[in-house]
Design a protein around this motif. Structure first.
Motif, mmCIF file in Angstrom:
data_model
loop_
_atom_site.group_PDB
_atom_site.id
_atom_site.type_symbol
_atom_site.label_atom_id
_atom_site.label_comp_id
_atom_site.label_asym_id
_atom_site.label_seq_id
_atom_site.Cartn_x
_atom_site.Cartn_y
_atom_site.Cartn_z
ATOM 1 N N VAL A 40 -20.558 49.347 -51.747
ATOM 2 C CA VAL A 40 -21.969 49.636 -51.994
ATOM 3 C C VAL A 40 -22.858 48.474 -51.554
ATOM 4 O O VAL A 40 -23.919 48.665 -50.970
ATOM 5 C CB VAL A 40 -22.193 49.944 -53.490
ATOM 6 C CG1 VAL A 40 -23.683 50.093 -53.809
ATOM 7 C CG2 VAL A 40 -21.432 51.205 -53.891
ATOM 8 N N HIS A 41 -22.407 47.250 -51.822
ATOM 9 C CA HIS A 41 -23.239 46.081 -51.535
ATOM 10 C C HIS A 41 -22.348 44.859 -51.384
ATOM 11 O O HIS A 41 -21.357 44.714 -52.108
ATOM 12 C CB HIS A 41 -24.238 45.863 -52.680
ATOM 13 C CG HIS A 41 -25.087 44.638 -52.550
ATOM 14 N ND1 HIS A 41 -26.018 44.483 -51.548
ATOM 15 C CD2 HIS A 41 -25.147 43.499 -53.287
ATOM 16 C CE1 HIS A 41 -26.619 43.317 -51.679
ATOM 17 N NE2 HIS A 41 -26.107 42.697 -52.715
ATOM 18 N N VAL A 42 -22.695 43.996 -50.409
ATOM 19 C CA VAL A 42 -21.998 42.725 -50.228
ATOM 20 C C VAL A 42 -23.043 41.629 -50.136
ATOM 21 O O VAL A 42 -24.033 41.769 -49.413
ATOM 22 C CB VAL A 42 -21.122 42.717 -48.958
ATOM 23 C CG1 VAL A 42 -20.412 41.378 -48.813
ATOM 24 C CG2 VAL A 42 -20.105 43.850 -48.991
ATOM 25 N N GLU A 43 -22.811 40.563 -50.884
ATOM 26 C CA GLU A 43 -23.772 39.461 -50.879
ATOM 27 C C GLU A 43 -23.045 38.129 -50.769
ATOM 28 O O GLU A 43 -22.190 37.809 -51.606
ATOM 29 C CB GLU A 43 -24.614 39.496 -52.152
ATOM 30 C CG GLU A 43 -25.737 38.490 -52.160
ATOM 31 C CD GLU A 43 -26.835 38.870 -53.131
ATOM 32 O OE1 GLU A 43 -27.650 38.001 -53.460
ATOM 33 O OE2 GLU A 43 -26.892 40.056 -53.553
ATOM 34 N N ARG A 44 -23.375 37.378 -49.726
ATOM 35 C CA ARG A 44 -22.760 36.058 -49.558
ATOM 36 C C ARG A 44 -23.366 35.095 -50.563
ATOM 37 O O ARG A 44 -24.588 34.985 -50.684
ATOM 38 C CB ARG A 44 -22.973 35.556 -48.131
ATOM 39 C CG ARG A 44 -22.459 34.151 -47.886
ATOM 40 C CD ARG A 44 -22.609 33.759 -46.434
ATOM 41 N NE ARG A 44 -21.469 34.192 -45.636
ATOM 42 C CZ ARG A 44 -21.414 34.058 -44.311
ATOM 43 N NH1 ARG A 44 -22.425 33.543 -43.650
ATOM 44 N NH2 ARG A 44 -20.329 34.461 -43.648
ATOM 45 N N LEU A 45 -22.502 34.372 -51.274
ATOM 46 C CA LEU A 45 -22.942 33.441 -52.305
ATOM 47 C C LEU A 45 -22.935 32.002 -51.813
ATOM 48 O O LEU A 45 -23.793 31.209 -52.202
ATOM 49 C CB LEU A 45 -22.043 33.570 -53.543
ATOM 50 C CG LEU A 45 -21.922 34.984 -54.131
ATOM 51 C CD1 LEU A 45 -20.919 35.002 -55.264
ATOM 52 C CD2 LEU A 45 -23.279 35.500 -54.595
ATOM 53 N N ASP A 46 -21.954 31.640 -50.994
ATOM 54 C CA ASP A 46 -21.842 30.289 -50.451
ATOM 55 C C ASP A 46 -21.278 30.377 -49.037
ATOM 56 O O ASP A 46 -20.455 31.254 -48.743
ATOM 57 C CB ASP A 46 -20.902 29.415 -51.301
ATOM 58 C CG ASP A 46 -21.343 29.300 -52.746
ATOM 59 O OD1 ASP A 46 -22.419 28.718 -52.969
ATOM 60 O OD2 ASP A 46 -20.633 29.814 -53.620
ATOM 61 N N GLY A 49 -20.017 27.081 -43.109
ATOM 62 C CA GLY A 49 -19.668 27.132 -41.699
ATOM 63 C C GLY A 49 -18.214 27.468 -41.454
ATOM 64 O O GLY A 49 -17.865 28.005 -40.392
ATOM 65 N N ALA A 50 -17.347 27.172 -42.416
ATOM 66 C CA ALA A 50 -15.921 27.461 -42.268
ATOM 67 C C ALA A 50 -15.368 28.279 -43.427
ATOM 68 O O ALA A 50 -14.445 29.073 -43.256
ATOM 69 C CB ALA A 50 -15.123 26.168 -42.138
ATOM 70 N N THR A 51 -15.935 28.102 -44.611
ATOM 71 C CA THR A 51 -15.508 28.876 -45.774
ATOM 72 C C THR A 51 -16.706 29.576 -46.385
ATOM 73 O O THR A 51 -17.818 29.062 -46.352
ATOM 74 C CB THR A 51 -14.841 27.976 -46.840
ATOM 75 O OG1 THR A 51 -15.802 27.018 -47.305
ATOM 76 C CG2 THR A 51 -13.630 27.258 -46.276
ATOM 77 N N ASP A 52 -16.465 30.742 -46.915
ATOM 78 C CA ASP A 52 -17.540 31.450 -47.605
ATOM 79 C C ASP A 52 -17.009 32.104 -48.870
ATOM 80 O O ASP A 52 -15.801 32.226 -49.081
ATOM 81 C CB ASP A 52 -18.247 32.456 -46.689
ATOM 82 C CG ASP A 52 -17.442 33.726 -46.440
ATOM 83 O OD1 ASP A 52 -16.265 33.778 -46.833
ATOM 84 O OD2 ASP A 52 -17.982 34.667 -45.834
ATOM 85 N N ARG A 53 -17.951 32.480 -49.713
ATOM 86 C CA ARG A 53 -17.654 33.150 -50.976
ATOM 87 C C ARG A 53 -18.665 34.278 -51.105
ATOM 88 O O ARG A 53 -19.870 34.065 -50.900
ATOM 89 C CB ARG A 53 -17.777 32.163 -52.133
ATOM 90 C CG ARG A 53 -17.417 32.693 -53.507
ATOM 91 C CD ARG A 53 -17.344 31.535 -54.496
ATOM 92 N NE ARG A 53 -17.132 31.980 -55.862
ATOM 93 C CZ ARG A 53 -18.110 32.170 -56.739
ATOM 94 N NH1 ARG A 53 -19.381 31.938 -56.379
ATOM 95 N NH2 ARG A 53 -17.848 32.593 -57.962
ATOM 96 N N TYR A 54 -18.181 35.481 -51.407
ATOM 97 C CA TYR A 54 -19.104 36.611 -51.466
ATOM 98 C C TYR A 54 -18.724 37.556 -52.590
ATOM 99 O O TYR A 54 -17.580 37.583 -53.059
ATOM 100 C CB TYR A 54 -19.163 37.353 -50.128
ATOM 101 C CG TYR A 54 -17.882 38.056 -49.727
ATOM 102 C CD1 TYR A 54 -17.634 39.374 -50.086
ATOM 103 C CD2 TYR A 54 -16.916 37.406 -48.964
ATOM 104 C CE1 TYR A 54 -16.473 40.016 -49.715
ATOM 105 C CE2 TYR A 54 -15.746 38.032 -48.586
ATOM 106 C CZ TYR A 54 -15.530 39.343 -48.963
ATOM 107 O OH TYR A 54 -14.360 39.977 -48.592
#
Length: 321
Positions: A40-46, A49-54
């Motif tokens: 339904v929805h995806v939101e990147r939190l952090d 440039g190489a790692t992300d959290r969503y």
């Protein structure tokens, strides 16, 4: 003390698409609500440039809730490692990797590897979890493969825009109007019926009966996640307009020193097979995109206007007589 077994699975799909296209589809989570039916929805939190959290809001086993993921992206090797934070019981760990391999010019393979552990290793729990993981992997791989093979047409199928209105008043009554979607019939011009259920506070399933240009009625169904503190409501139409394969978006109430700006953002994907059936033989994608932009824009404005009026009435009711 028992040691939980790590269950490893690997699934793959081959697609007539460049390797970079497949990698980009997995790496960019923004359009996933259009590509993946359960998302339904995806939101990147952090992101550094190489790692992300969503956060990924997805409908799993009939229930809509958030999943937190952490990833490591390696564009050079076309590999994305992932791990879920705080997985749902009985799963204790869920991790793995996406990899893309070029098989030949214009042909690539997308592989999904998964490592899963289940609390207690009870056979019934393990079987249920692994069956669900297998089915999910095959479904997601199939969707990414199908969209990758249409990569040259995706831009012409996608419709992204926003409508906004300025309100001289507080944010709370505007958000209240948007939240109370069940009250829209008779207040929003094109909505003549509404059936709304709320699984838990802020998570809604809404079925709306809408009037088309020719006066005929059509039904849309949507999942909505409301964030009152942030003045946001994200949505995905699980039964979209007849011209669309997918449709997601967001209502946001953005306050400043003199009032609020209310914005409705849309991200939609045309259903190629429906274009000529709905709009007539010979209709091209450009005309269909313009039509969808016009219809969704008009419906957004028709909702924003009574929201604006509702806020004005709330302000007047608070003024001393």
């Amino acid at each position: 003390m028992s040691v939980e077994r790590v269950h490893r699975m690997s699934h793959a799909v081959d697609a007539a698409a460049p390797a970079g296209v497949l990698y980009a589809l997995v790496a960019d989570t923004t359009p996933w609500p259009l590509f993946l039916p359960d998302t339904v929805h995806v939101e990147r939190l952090d992101f550094d440039g190489a790692t992300d959290r969503y956060s990924q809001w997805a409908a799993v086993d009939g229930s809509l809730g958030p999943q937190l993921w952490r990833r490591t992206l390696d564009a050079h090797h076309r590999r994305i490692g992932f791990r879920r934070e705080r997985p749902a019981e009985p799963v204790t760990t869920a991790a793995g990797a996406w990899t893309v391999e070029e098989l030949a010019p214009g042909w690539s393979r997308l592989t999904l590897e998964q490592d899963i552990t289940v609390a207690g290793s009870r056979s019934a729990d393990v079987e249920r979890v692994l069956d669900s993981a297998r089915a999910g992997a095959k479904a997601v791989l199939g969707r990414f493969g199908a969209f990758a093979e249409r990569w040259q047409r995706l831009d012409s199928l996608r419709v992204t825009f926003e409508e906004s209105v300025r309100v001289q008043g507080p944010a709370e009554p505007v958000h209240e109007f948007l939240y109370r979607v069940g009250s829209w019939p008779g207040r929003v011009a094109h909505v003549v019926g509404a059936d709304v259920t709320e699984e838990r506070p802020g998570v809604q399933r809404a079925g709306l009966v809408n009037l088309a240009d020719d006066g005929s009625a059509y039904t849309t169904e949507a999942l909505r996640v409301c964030f009152p503190a942030a003045g946001r409501i994200v949505f995905k139409t699980t039964r979209p307009h007849p011209l669309l394969a997918a449709h997601a978006g967001e209502w946001s109430v953005e306050p400043d020193a003199t009032g609020v700006t209310v914005v409705c953002r849309h991200d939609a994907l045309l259903d190629e097979r429906a274009v000529e059936r709905v709009m007539g033989p010979g209709t091209d994608l450009a005309r269909a995109r313009r039509y969808v932009r016009e219809v969704l824009g008009r419906e957004s404005r028709a909702t924003l206007e009574p929201a604006q009026q509702y806020a004005r009435e709330a302000v007047r009711s608070l003024r001393p007589v």
